[in-house]
Write a protein that holds these residues in place. Structure first.
Motif, mmCIF file in Angstrom:
data_model
loop_
_atom_site.group_PDB
_atom_site.id
_atom_site.type_symbol
_atom_site.label_atom_id
_atom_site.label_comp_id
_atom_site.label_asym_id
_atom_site.label_seq_id
_atom_site.Cartn_x
_atom_site.Cartn_y
_atom_site.Cartn_z
ATOM 1 N N LYS A 44 0.826 -1.205 0.000
ATOM 2 C CA LYS A 44 0.000 0.000 0.000
ATOM 3 C C LYS A 44 0.862 1.258 0.000
ATOM 4 N N GLU A 48 1.338 4.122 -2.835
ATOM 5 C CA GLU A 48 1.000 5.515 -2.564
ATOM 6 C C GLU A 48 2.161 6.447 -2.905
ATOM 7 N N HIS A 49 3.364 5.926 -2.887
ATOM 8 C CA HIS A 49 4.508 6.754 -3.233
ATOM 9 C C HIS A 49 4.899 6.572 -4.691
ATOM 10 N N PRO A 91 -2.614 2.911 11.436
ATOM 11 C CA PRO A 91 -3.072 4.242 11.838
ATOM 12 C C PRO A 91 -3.984 4.893 10.813
ATOM 13 N N ASP A 92 -3.861 4.528 9.549
ATOM 14 C CA ASP A 92 -4.723 5.164 8.549
ATOM 15 C C ASP A 92 -5.869 4.259 8.116
ATOM 16 N N TRP A 395 4.483 2.562 9.684
ATOM 17 C CA TRP A 395 5.460 3.648 9.573
ATOM 18 C C TRP A 395 6.787 3.157 9.040
ATOM 19 N N ARG A 402 9.492 6.225 1.326
ATOM 20 C CA ARG A 402 10.029 7.588 1.179
ATOM 21 C C ARG A 402 11.509 7.558 0.856
ATOM 22 N N LEU A 450 8.968 4.619 17.584
ATOM 23 C CA LEU A 450 8.242 5.540 16.709
ATOM 24 C C LEU A 450 8.921 6.902 16.665
ATOM 25 N N ALA A 451 9.452 7.320 17.789
ATOM 26 C CA ALA A 451 10.149 8.604 17.787
ATOM 27 C C ALA A 451 11.298 8.556 16.783
ATOM 28 N N GLY A 454 9.947 8.516 13.292
ATOM 29 C CA GLY A 454 9.454 9.855 12.966
ATOM 30 C C GLY A 454 10.598 10.786 12.588
ATOM 31 N N LEU A 457 11.790 9.923 9.158
ATOM 32 C CA LEU A 457 10.842 10.417 8.162
ATOM 33 C C LEU A 457 11.009 11.917 7.968
ATOM 34 N N GLU A 461 11.671 14.511 4.750
ATOM 35 C CA GLU A 461 10.602 15.420 4.353
ATOM 36 C C GLU A 461 11.042 16.864 4.284
ATOM 37 N N VAL B 14 3.867 10.645 13.768
ATOM 38 C CA VAL B 14 3.743 9.208 13.988
ATOM 39 C C VAL B 14 3.364 8.905 15.443
ATOM 40 N N TRP B 15 3.614 9.857 16.295
ATOM 41 C CA TRP B 15 3.373 9.659 17.721
ATOM 42 C C TRP B 15 1.990 10.131 18.047
ATOM 43 N N ARG B 16 1.134 9.264 18.543
ATOM 44 C CA ARG B 16 -0.242 9.680 18.815
ATOM 45 C C ARG B 16 -0.618 9.228 20.209
ATOM 46 N N ARG B 132 -5.282 11.421 8.592
ATOM 47 C CA ARG B 132 -5.588 10.137 9.209
ATOM 48 C C ARG B 132 -6.054 9.100 8.216
ATOM 49 N N TYR B 133 -6.316 9.541 7.011
ATOM 50 C CA TYR B 133 -6.851 8.609 6.023
ATOM 51 C C TYR B 133 -6.389 9.062 4.646
ATOM 52 N N PRO B 134 -5.786 8.169 3.870
ATOM 53 C CA PRO B 134 -5.269 8.559 2.549
ATOM 54 C C PRO B 134 -6.394 8.574 1.522
#
Ligand code: FAD
Ligand code: NAP
Lengths: 464, 237
Positions: A44, A48-49, A91-92, A395, A402, A450-451, A454, A457, A461, B14-16, B132-134
């Motif tokens: 996915k 998307e990229h 998450p998405d 992620w 990316r 995750l930190a 992030g 990433l 970016e 990314v941190w939630r 939150r959603y692509p």
């Protein structure tokens, strides 16, 4: 969108493999190995990229381990997640509100299937196709040899990049005990346990105090004639609910409120003592490690069944005889079935270990996903988080996509990230030092990890 | 102004931590649906109601029909506290996070990657939901809560003070780093300038809709834009 044609005849340019094999050049396309949760996320996010993707999956459906019906699945009927919904989901693509806090394997599989359909991923997956070899070629490209699981000739295709998402929980680890070869009862690994009916009416010994071991001990308490559970040390058995909410959510609440680790440990010990009480009362040994220094073992039911006498706790095994098992405390048992729930080890049969920067058991990868010397090869899902898997792997695969994009569009940024990767190769992302056993080699703490993801990433970016 | 301005992109979050520590409470949402007469390849559309829409999603019924006629599977959702969607707990305490949750939940419930279309506060929620959603594409109709157009009306603010505070004082939504085709649309003739400014700021396109005196505008230009913005949508179907 685009068709997922991977082995189309008209793509066959330059038949020029080393041994005269024909190699289909797939241009800038990326190969993903495996269509479990990690592979799906990779497909996915690469799509998307803007990448063409061919994903190879040896089973006939998506979902990997969560398809309990598949032969190789390490999972079993009646399995419920140990990580609650907000930690586990992509998450998405959140799990529906109608799902419970801890979905069972059927719901998780249905969720992964919906994910695949929603984002149109199946058209990029070649089912029933196994990757048998991944070989490096010049210029960071890869030659992938695939074969139908039903047999037939193999084919080799060339890709610009490879994402390995083959899962690390399907190759059983089985310790050997003295006398084991003389034992006449049945011995299986938890990988071969798929249905509580396998235990029905039998005298069953379960070895291992991880999540599989505790789940199977509970199933044995409910199904077997007699159930013994052998563990070699005490575990912090976290119940699924504490103070009326999923335990992992409570733990993250203490983090969101920025309580220091020592205070969280104190609170955790106190809560367990006040609710479950002392382990010794249930015949368990006291954990010798501090809370949060081992992969969480989450079970509400084990203590319950111990308290009802449905499971008999046992220490380590000393030896097997033809029909008995002797334990280190001198006691013994006469099981008909022994289940080794002693965990799994990663395996990359198709890939020379040096590409992973170390050996198979101890890959040396930045963020547990990338060997900076091989920037077009990455591994998704080689983590054992203290939360859920899908969210972190999402992620990971965004970062992979990316990075591959940056290599084309802004190589300077990609190079900077690879330099950072060299530097941070041996960094671990844990909230505290872990107990030093092979079992915890791939553990990550979700906050730290995750930190770091992030940050990586963000470095790609940063506006040009 | 030139089209050279690059939109501000939000860093990926990314941190939630609050998402993990205190997830939004589940609820049953009011969702109205309409299906095209024959199956098509067109992506489904999710319409998000405005705080002023009487009856929430029910007010968007004419859009559902138009979208279905154009070959899209269509759904309209009332975020909690609007229409027939109940907010667990007091209604006045509803937050943006809950509304974004409601929109994303219904987006992922659609069979395929969806187009998000929001009106008024619905557009504001859609702008935030893009993180939150692509989505396949997004359309913001008469948005409020965006730079230059913050006020949703005093009554609505007083009714839901927490939401109101976020609308007025909260951070401007920025684009996610991978952002879908985006369209601003308005039926309010007096808003031309503000809207084109927004479109430039977000590297988006803009369209004017016709509406007779406060009625629901005709979505035809939006559906036509979707046809051009999404290469995958086959004409006619
Ligand atoms: C009993 C058990 C319970 C678990 N519970 C949880 C939980 O509660 N929460 C949680 O977050 N995680 C849990 N996990 C972890 C689980 O492994 C992950 O959630 C996740 O399913 C891992 O997905 P994956 O895609 O990385 O690997 P897998 O699901 O193993 O998928 C790998 C895929 O790759 C395919 N493959 C492998 N090699 C090849 C090849 N050479 N060619 C082609 N295809 C190949 C396989 O067929 C498979 O489909 C649990 C694991 C187990 C064993
Ligand atoms: N319900 C669920 O969601 C669920 C269920 C099962 C598994 N899982 C997940 O799947 C993964 C694998 O879990 P798992 O339980 O199969 O494996 P695991 O976590 O690796 O646990 C293996 C267990 O076997 C013990 N063991 C290992 N070697 C041993 C030896 N030589 N002698 C005696 N005992 C030995 C380990 O003890 P030591 O600690 O001393 O090494 C540990 O208790 C984990 O990520 C887990 O969270 C989740």
């Amino acid at each position: 969108m685009t068709d997922g044609g991977g082995i189309d005849e008209d793509r066959s340019t330059e038949p020029a493999g080393p041994a005269g094999r024909s190699v289909y050049d797939r241009g800038d396309a990326v190969c993903v190995i495996g269509a479990g949760s990690s592979g799906l996320a990779a497909v996915k996010n690469l799509r998307e990229h803007g990448f063409e993707v061919d994903c190879y999956e040896r089973e006939t459906g998506v979902g990997g381990g969560w398809d309990v019906g598949a032969d190789r699945s390490p999972m079993y009927l009646g399995l419920h997640m140990v990580s609650s919904r907000p930690f586990t989901q992509f998450p998405d693509f959140p799990m529906p509100d109608s799902y419970p806090d801890y979905p069972d394997h059927r719901r998780v599989l249905a969720y992964l299937e919906r994910y695949a359909d929603h984002f149109g991923l199946r058209e990029h997956v070649w089912f029933g196709t196994e990757v048998v070899e991944v070989a490096a070629t010049d210029g960071h490209r890869w030659e992938i040899t695939v074969r139908g699981t039903g047999g037939g000739p193999s084919r080799t295709l060339r890709y610009a990049a490879v994402v390995v998402a083959n899962g690390h929980l399907w190759h059983p680890y089985r310790p050997e005990y003295p006398g084991q070869e003389t034992f006449t009862g049945e011995v299986i690994h938890s990988a071969a346990y798929s249905d509580p009916a396998q235990l029905r009416g039998k005298r069953v010994l379960v070895i291992g105090g991880g999540n599989s071991g505790c789940d199977i001990a509970v199933a044995a308490a409910q199904q077997a004639g007699t159930a013994w559970h052998s563990t070699r040390h005490g575990e912090w058995l976290t119940p699924k609910y504490l103070l009326g909410r999923p335990a992992d959510q409570l733990d993250d609440l203490t983090r969101a409120l920025r309580l220091p680790l020592w205070a969280r440990r104190l609170g955790y010990r106190a809560l367990l003592r006040l609710t479950a009480g002392r382990p010794a009362r249930f015949g368990l040994s006291r954990p010798t490690h501090r809370p949060f220094t081992a992969h969480p073992v989450v079970t509400s039911q084990l203590v319950y069944h111990l308290g009802h006498g449905d499971v008999i706790p046992k220490p380590s095994i000393a030896e097997f005889t033809s029909n008995r098992v002797l334990f280190t405390d001198g006691s013994d048992a006469d099981p008909q079935l022994v289940v080794f729930a002693t965990g799994y080890r990663p395996r990359f049969d198709f890939l020379a270990p040096e590409h992973l920067g170390g050996d198979e058991q101890k890959p040396r990868l930045y963020l547990q996903l990338l060997n900076p010397k091989r920037p077009t090869l990455s591994v998704a899902g080689l983590i054992d988080p203290d939360s859920g898997q899908f969210g972190l792997v999402h992620w990971q695969t965004v970062l992979i996509a990316r990075l591959l994009r940056s290599r084309i569009e802004s190589p300077a940024r990609a190079d900077a990230l690879l330099r950072r990767a060299e530097r941070d190769l041996d960094r671990r992302y844990l909230q505290t030092r872990m107990a030093a056993t092979a079992r915890h080699r791939f553990d990550v703490g979700h906050h730290r990890y995750l930190a770091a993801l992030g940050q990586a990433l963000a470095s790609l970016e940063r506006s040009a | 102004m030139s089209g050279e301005v690059t939109a501000r992109v939000a860093p990926t979050r990314v941190w939630r931590r609050w998402e993990w520590a205190r997830p939004v409470r589940p609820t049953t949402r009011q969702v109205l649906r309409a299906a095209p007469s024959a199956e098509t390849d067109a992506p489904p559309i999710l319409f998000v109601a405005d705080i002023h829409d009487p009856g929430g999603a029910a007010a968007l019924q004419p859009w559902l029909g138009a979208a279905a006629e154009a070959g899209h599977l269509a759904a309209a959702v009332s975020p909690r506290g609007l229409g027939a969607t109940v907010r667990p707990g007091p209604r006045f305490a509803v937050t943006r996070r809950e509304w974004v949750h409601d929109v994303v939940q219904e987006a992922v419930a659609l069979p395929r990657r969806a187009i998000l279309v929001g009106r008024g506060t619905g557009a504001w929620v859609v702008a935030h939901a893009l993180h939150r959603y692509p989505a396949a594409a997004a359309v913001l109709i008469d948005p409020v809560g965006l730079p230059g157009r913050r006020m949703p009306g005093i009554g609505a603010l007083l009714n839901r003070p927490r939401l109101g505070a976020t609308l007025l004082l909260g951070r401007d939504p920025r684009l996610p780093s991978v952002s879908p085709p985006l369209l601003f649309a308005s039926a309010d003739g007096g808003e031309h300038k503000a809207l084109s400014a927004l479109a430039v700021r977000y590297s988006a396109q803009s369209e004017w809709l016709s509406a007779a005196g406060g009625a629901l505008p005709d979505p035809a230009p939006i559906l036509a834009w979707l046809g051009t913005a999404l290469p995958a949508v086959p004409a006619g179907a």
